[in-house]
Design an enzyme around this catalytic site. Sequence first.
Site, PDB file in Angstrom:
ATOM      1  CB  ALA A   1       1.534   0.215   6.581  1.00 40.52           C
TER       2      ALA A   1
ATOM      3  CG  ASN B   1       8.448  -1.803   0.266  1.00 43.11           C
ATOM      4  OD1 ASN B   1       7.772  -1.790   1.288  1.00 43.11           O
ATOM      5  ND2 ASN B   1       9.132  -0.756  -0.146  1.00 43.11           N
TER       6      ASN B   1
ATOM      7  N   PRO C   1       0.801  -1.221   0.000  1.00 43.32           N
ATOM      8  CG  PRO C   1      -0.124  -1.095   2.135  1.00 43.32           C
ATOM      9  CD  PRO C   1       0.585  -2.024   1.207  1.00 43.32           C
ATOM     10  CG  ASN C   2      -0.265   4.289   1.265  1.00 39.26           C
ATOM     11  OD1 ASN C   2      -1.271   4.737   0.723  1.00 39.26           O
ATOM     12  ND2 ASN C   2      -0.278   3.807   2.495  1.00 39.26           N
TER      13      ASN C   2
ATOM     14  NE  ARG D   1       6.633   4.436   9.799  1.00 41.04           N
ATOM     15  CZ  ARG D   1       5.610   4.395   8.933  1.00 41.04           C
ATOM     16  NH1 ARG D   1       5.448   3.333   8.181  1.00 41.04           N
ATOM     17  NH2 ARG D   1       4.776   5.404   8.833  1.00 41.04           N
TER      18      ARG D   1
ATOM     19  CG  HIS E   1      11.102  -1.933   4.696  1.00 41.10           C
ATOM     20  ND1 HIS E   1       9.734  -1.853   4.570  1.00 41.10           N
ATOM     21  CD2 HIS E   1      11.364  -3.127   5.272  1.00 41.10           C
ATOM     22  CE1 HIS E   1       9.203  -2.950   5.062  1.00 41.10           C
ATOM     23  NE2 HIS E   1      10.168  -3.743   5.485  1.00 41.10           N
TER      24      HIS E   1
ATOM     25  NE  ARG F   1       2.935   7.356   2.274  1.00 37.25           N
ATOM     26  CZ  ARG F   1       3.450   6.263   2.795  1.00 37.25           C
ATOM     27  NH1 ARG F   1       4.114   5.402   2.055  1.00 37.25           N
ATOM     28  NH2 ARG F   1       3.306   6.025   4.078  1.00 37.25           N
TER      29      ARG F   1
ATOM     30  CG  ASP G   1       0.781 -17.354   8.244  1.00 33.03           C
ATOM     31  OD1 ASP G   1       1.867 -17.326   8.877  1.00 33.03           O
ATOM     32  OD2 ASP G   1      -0.328 -17.428   8.807  1.00 33.03           O
TER      33      ASP G   1
ATOM     34  CB  SER H   1      12.463   5.008   4.943  1.00 34.80           C
ATOM     35  OG  SER H   1      11.531   4.168   5.608  1.00 34.80           O
TER      36      SER H   1
ATOM     37  NE  ARG I   1       9.669   6.446   8.500  1.00 36.67           N
ATOM     38  CZ  ARG I   1       8.747   6.130   7.607  1.00 36.67           C
ATOM     39  NH1 ARG I   1       8.959   5.174   6.723  1.00 36.67           N
ATOM     40  NH2 ARG I   1       7.601   6.781   7.577  1.00 36.67           N
TER      41      ARG I   1
ATOM     42  CD  GLU J   1      10.916  -7.147   5.957  1.00 34.78           C
ATOM     43  OE1 GLU J   1      10.449  -6.206   6.601  1.00 34.78           O
ATOM     44  OE2 GLU J   1      11.262  -8.236   6.492  1.00 34.78           O
TER      45      GLU J   1
ATOM     46  CE1 TYR K   1       8.565   5.292   2.892  1.00 39.17           C
ATOM     47  CE2 TYR K   1       7.145   7.217   2.982  1.00 39.17           C
ATOM     48  CZ  TYR K   1       7.526   5.996   3.482  1.00 39.17           C
ATOM     49  OH  TYR K   1       6.883   5.461   4.567  1.00 39.17           O
TER      50      TYR K   1
ATOM     51  CG  HIS L   1       5.347  -2.229  10.280  1.00 37.98           C
ATOM     52  ND1 HIS L   1       6.687  -2.547  10.346  1.00 37.98           N
ATOM     53  CD2 HIS L   1       5.242  -1.266   9.329  1.00 37.98           C
ATOM     54  CE1 HIS L   1       7.365  -1.774   9.498  1.00 37.98           C
ATOM     55  NE2 HIS L   1       6.508  -1.012   8.868  1.00 37.98           N
TER      56      HIS L   1
END
Length: 140
Positions: free
Chosen positions: A76, A73, A10-11, A110, A99, A18, A86, A101, A106, A97, A23, A79
């Site tokens: 949110a 990635n 998301p986002n 997070r 990210h 954003r 799963d 940032s 932060r 994985e 970012y 977290h």
Amino acid sequence: MDRIVIVNGPNLNLLGTREPEVYGRHTLADVESLCRAAAEKAGLELVFMQSNHEGEMIDAIHEARGARGLVINAGAYTHTSVALRDAVAGVSVPAVEVHISNVHAREEFRHHSYLSAVCRAVIVGAGIEGYRFAVELLAA
């Protein structure tokens, strides 16, 4: 042909506009171009997707079965989502994985990831280059 699947949460469709102080100004299209170049250099096919919907992300992870690797990635959902964790564990595909940032610099919420324990590696704080590093790691 071997393939790498990249799943964005998301986002991430808002990259470039954003919170650019967090970012950066690169867009998701820039991320995809960077990853395609790295995959092509390694002779790999690339599947690249983004969704703001957890179920669509889970479907994409399931479709990654048989791939060389998975880059995720989850935004949110990293977290909050046991379901994504799963799914990654369930497909038995080496996962990285990513990210953009440094999540550890932060907000405290997070700092925990449900995904890290089922991933081969975690790359944080390297900007969009973290995606390229992930593709190169999985290609090696």
